[in-house]
Design a protein around this motif. Structure first.
Motif, short mmCIF file in Angstrom:
data_model
loop_
_atom_site.label_atom_id
_atom_site.label_comp_id
_atom_site.label_asym_id
_atom_site.label_seq_id
_atom_site.Cartn_x
_atom_site.Cartn_y
_atom_site.Cartn_z
N TRP A 290 0.84 -1.20 0.00
CA TRP A 290 0.00 0.00 0.00
C TRP A 290 0.88 1.25 0.00
O TRP A 290 1.89 1.29 0.70
CB TRP A 290 -0.88 0.04 1.24
CG TRP A 290 -1.96 -1.00 1.30
CD1 TRP A 290 -2.02 -2.06 2.14
CD2 TRP A 290 -3.13 -1.07 0.49
NE1 TRP A 290 -3.14 -2.80 1.92
CE2 TRP A 290 -3.86 -2.20 0.91
CE3 TRP A 290 -3.66 -0.29 -0.53
CZ2 TRP A 290 -5.08 -2.57 0.33
CZ3 TRP A 290 -4.86 -0.65 -1.11
CH2 TRP A 290 -5.56 -1.76 -0.68
N SER B 221 -0.50 3.00 4.75
CA SER B 221 -1.23 1.99 5.50
C SER B 221 -1.31 2.41 6.96
O SER B 221 -0.67 3.37 7.38
CB SER B 221 -0.55 0.62 5.36
OG SER B 221 0.78 0.68 5.84
N VAL C 290 -4.53 -0.63 4.48
CA VAL C 290 -4.86 0.74 4.07
C VAL C 290 -5.94 1.33 4.98
O VAL C 290 -5.91 2.52 5.31
CB VAL C 290 -5.28 0.77 2.59
CG1 VAL C 290 -6.55 -0.05 2.35
CG2 VAL C 290 -5.47 2.20 2.11
#
Length: 692
Positions: free
Chosen positions: A135, A138, A149
């Motif tokens: 991500w 996060s 996330v």
């Protein structure tokens, strides 16, 4: 064989992250399965605002046993090398075999992995993927170490086959995998179990969740355009916004609302930008006037009042946003009409680059350069200088301060409102173009003059301070500027001496003019090569044209020559001429190296002994009478055709004549005749660079 279904359900995932996240899930999981020996038939990834889903079909139920032989260090290698090899294999020294190798005896590791059921492999792979998911941003929540996330709510992970389905045993920081998911957050929040992907997709749809982002986008666009058409209007296409909005809703409900009459006088681009950036609204225009008159918003649920309350709230917020835009517009217009020069003067306080001065300094250079380019492209020098001077004035406007993406466009409006001609105003918008390989290229003479001056100043400035692109790094977008120069010249078929323009652009920087000018021209040539290759030209054809000493300062000439040479080489005469040229050139080069002299003049038909020689003399005379004026007239197709016509007499010469005759007089005459072939051909294209 089995089918695998994975769903990771969480709080809302930002729309801009969803597509890549779904692709990452697919790649990382399938790569992990294959590495563990589980092959599959197909895989598909899906995403909604709350879920990432992966469906894998035709997965092996059991990974086959694997046997790997891994070569290690020599037996007499240092102990640390052997220990490192043992750690990498997970074996002990007693497990290693010793085998003879070309360089002596080496250790060999035999790693045998027994077959494993898919369940355990899937669990290991998925946990690793979830814990190491890439991500951009996060977060952690609760007491666990897992980062996602947004807070991860549930994991669905099942394997299904003809006999039914089973849950893959997996527990990640207290979140245990199951066969249960949930529907729409508001319209169908309850849980339900699924047995396979088809069952999952069908039940989601009944629970007001459209799984496919494409299906959601198609639904939004179809409903929006139908509603607009019913009112005699059109929705303004905006693929980026459509993709984003499809990532904001699981059950799209399209609503069309009114824009207050107080805002309809705003430029359509202002309305569209304000609504897109602040509200994620689509613009709806009147096709007759081009004016934006309504908006489309997409709700994430149906309501009892058919969206009336949602629309009322959106219109209230929109009015507040558009009130700001109207204030900026009205205030900017007042300044533009009364004293546009104050914005130009204010650019003196804006630094362009600490080594290249302010924006005002840069535009003074661009203005002076545009004045000199103008007559070369059919523009008025004074108007070009004026247009360049005003081109970036809108950077000081409040509207561009709020919406930077409107720079140039707002300048066009403001300059026109200040009373300047339309073509002068258009320069503010068009001098930025082209911004990329598919961007529209300006054709109006004033815009072309200023756009060229603008890009040449950028290139000259950063070359002068030695801030050139290196490798993949190009922080000042100099490759894009060079491509802009190329596309402006080629699209408008401009007959320009580019080296002279580069030298002129470098003058204000008091740099080592000549060396820098040639370096910069070479950089533009490299971008030209890329442009021509992207257009379908062979690399050797490009090199053959750019390898010439004459004409390389004129990009339009280069393109015309490349076209003509490409067409010639597609013919039998062209291909055979190339072979004849190479044969003549090779014989000539060998003789010159052997004799230590250059055979470049003195061929005389009176020493010709054969009809083939005489015919070649005559053919070369005919070719020269055509090629020279054709090249002068830039008629490269005619020049190439005349050169291709030499194919037959050159073939006849080599078939009938021995160049290295016993008579030195005859030999020198024939070598000088070959020199005429070389000179004529190289005057049109450097055929040495053509392959084959």
């Amino acid at each position: 064989m089995a089918d695998l279904l994975i769903e990771l359900l969480s709080e809302e995932i930002p729309a801009r992250m969803q597509a890549k996240a779904a692709a990452d899930l697919k790649q990382r999981v399938t790569d992990g399965l294959v590495e563990a020996g589980l092959t599959y038939a197909s895989a598909g990834a899906f995403h909604t605002p709350r879920r990432l889903t992966l469906s894998v079909e035709g997965l092996l139920a059991t990974a086959p046993a694997q046997r790997e032989e891994r070569k290690g260090p020599r037996v007499d290698a240092p102990e640390k090398a052997v220990e490192g090899f043992l750690r990498s294999t997970g074996l002990s020294r007693d497990d290693l075999q010793i085998r003879d190798d070309k360089k002596g005896q080496v250790y060999m590791a035999i790693i045998e992995t027994p077959g494993r059921a898919a369940d355990g492999i899937v669990a290991e792979v998925l946990e690793k993927v979830v814990r190491n998911f890439p991500w951009p941003k996060s977060m952690r929540w609760g007491a666990g170490d897992l980062r996602w996330v947004r807070p991860l709510q549930s994991i669905l992970c099942i394997l299904s086959d003809e006999s039914g389905h089973r849950v893959v045993e997996l527990n990640i920081d207290g979140t245990r995998a199951g066969d249960v998911t949930r529907g729409h957050r508001f319209m169908s929040p309850g849980e339900f179990s699924v047995a396979n992907f088809d069952d999952y997709a069908a039940k989601l749809k009944r629970a007001h969740v459209i799984l496919s982002a494409k299906d959601r986008a198609d639904h939004i666009w179809a409903d929006a355009t139908n509603q607009a058409f019913a009112s005699g209007l059109e929705v303004v296409e905006d693929p980026g916004l459509l993709a984003e909005v499809a990532g904001l809703v699981e059950w799209p409900v399209v609503l069309m609302g009114e824009i207050g009459a107080d805002f309809l006088h705003l430029p359509p681009e202002v309305l569209q930008t304000s609504m897109r950036e602040h509200q994620k609204f689509f613009s709806v225009k009147d096709p007759k006037s081009g004016q934006i008159v309504r908006f489309v918003t997409v709700a994430n649920r149906t309501t009892a009042d058919e969206g009336a309350t949602i629309l009322a709230g959106n219109q209230k917020v929109l009015s507040a946003r558009l009130s700001d835009a109207r204030f900026f517009w009205d205030n900017d217009l007042r300044i533009a009409k009364s004293d546009l020069g104050q914005w130009v003067s204010a650019l003196e306080t804006v630094t362009f680059h600490n080594k290249l001065g302010t924006v005002a300094d840069r535009m003074a250079r661009v203005s002076a350069l545009a004045r000199e380019i103008a007559p070369l492209v059919g523009a008025d020098p004074d108007q070009a200088a004026l247009a360049a001077n005003l081109a970036k004035a809108d950077l000081q406007s409040q509207m561009v301060g709020e919406f930077p993406e409107l720079q140039g466009l707002m300048g066009r409006y403001y300059i026109a409102e200040a009373g300047h001609p339309a073509d002068v105003a258009a320069v503010a918008q068009e001098h930025y173009a082209p911004l990329g390989p598919s961007d529209q290229v300006p054709t109006a003479p004033l815009s072309v003059a200023v756009a060229l001056a603008d890009k040449l100043d950028i290139l000259a400035g950063f070359w002068a301070i030695d801030e050139k692109p290196t490798g993949s790094k190009d922080p000042f977008a100099l490759r894009r500027a060079a491509l802009g120069v190329i596309r402006l010249i080629l699209h408008n078929k401009l007959d320009l001496d580019l080296l002279a323009l580069v030298r002129r652009a470098l003058v204000p920087f008091a740099t080592k003019l000549e060396n820098t000018a040639f370096e910069l021209l070479s950089f533009i040539h490299e971008r030209m090569k890329v442009n021509l290759r992207d257009s379908g030209f062979r690399h050797d054809v490009i090199d053959a044209i750019l390898g010439l000493d004459k004409g390389n300062n004129n990009l339009t000439f280069i393109l015309s020559r490349a076209h003509a040479l490409s067409e010639m080489l597609k013919t039998d005469d062209g291909e055979n001429l190339l072979q004849g040229f190479k044969r003549a050139n090779n014989i000539l080069a060998q003789a010159e190296a052997k004799d230590g002299v250059e055979y470049s003049y003195g061929a005389d038909v009176k020493f010709a002994e054969t009809d083939a020689e005489k015919e070649l003399f005559a053919a070369l005379d005919r070719a020269e009478t055509v090629i020279a004026p054709a090249m002068q007239a830039e008629d490269f197709a005619t020049a190439m055709s005349a050169m291709a016509a030499l194919r037959a007499p050159i073939d006849g010469f080599f078939n009938a004549v021995q160049v290295n005759a016993e008579s030195q007089i005859i030999r020198r005459n024939r070598l000088n005749l070959l020199s005429r072939i070389r000179t004529i051909c190289l005057g049109v294209a450097d055929l040495n660079r053509i392959e084959g």
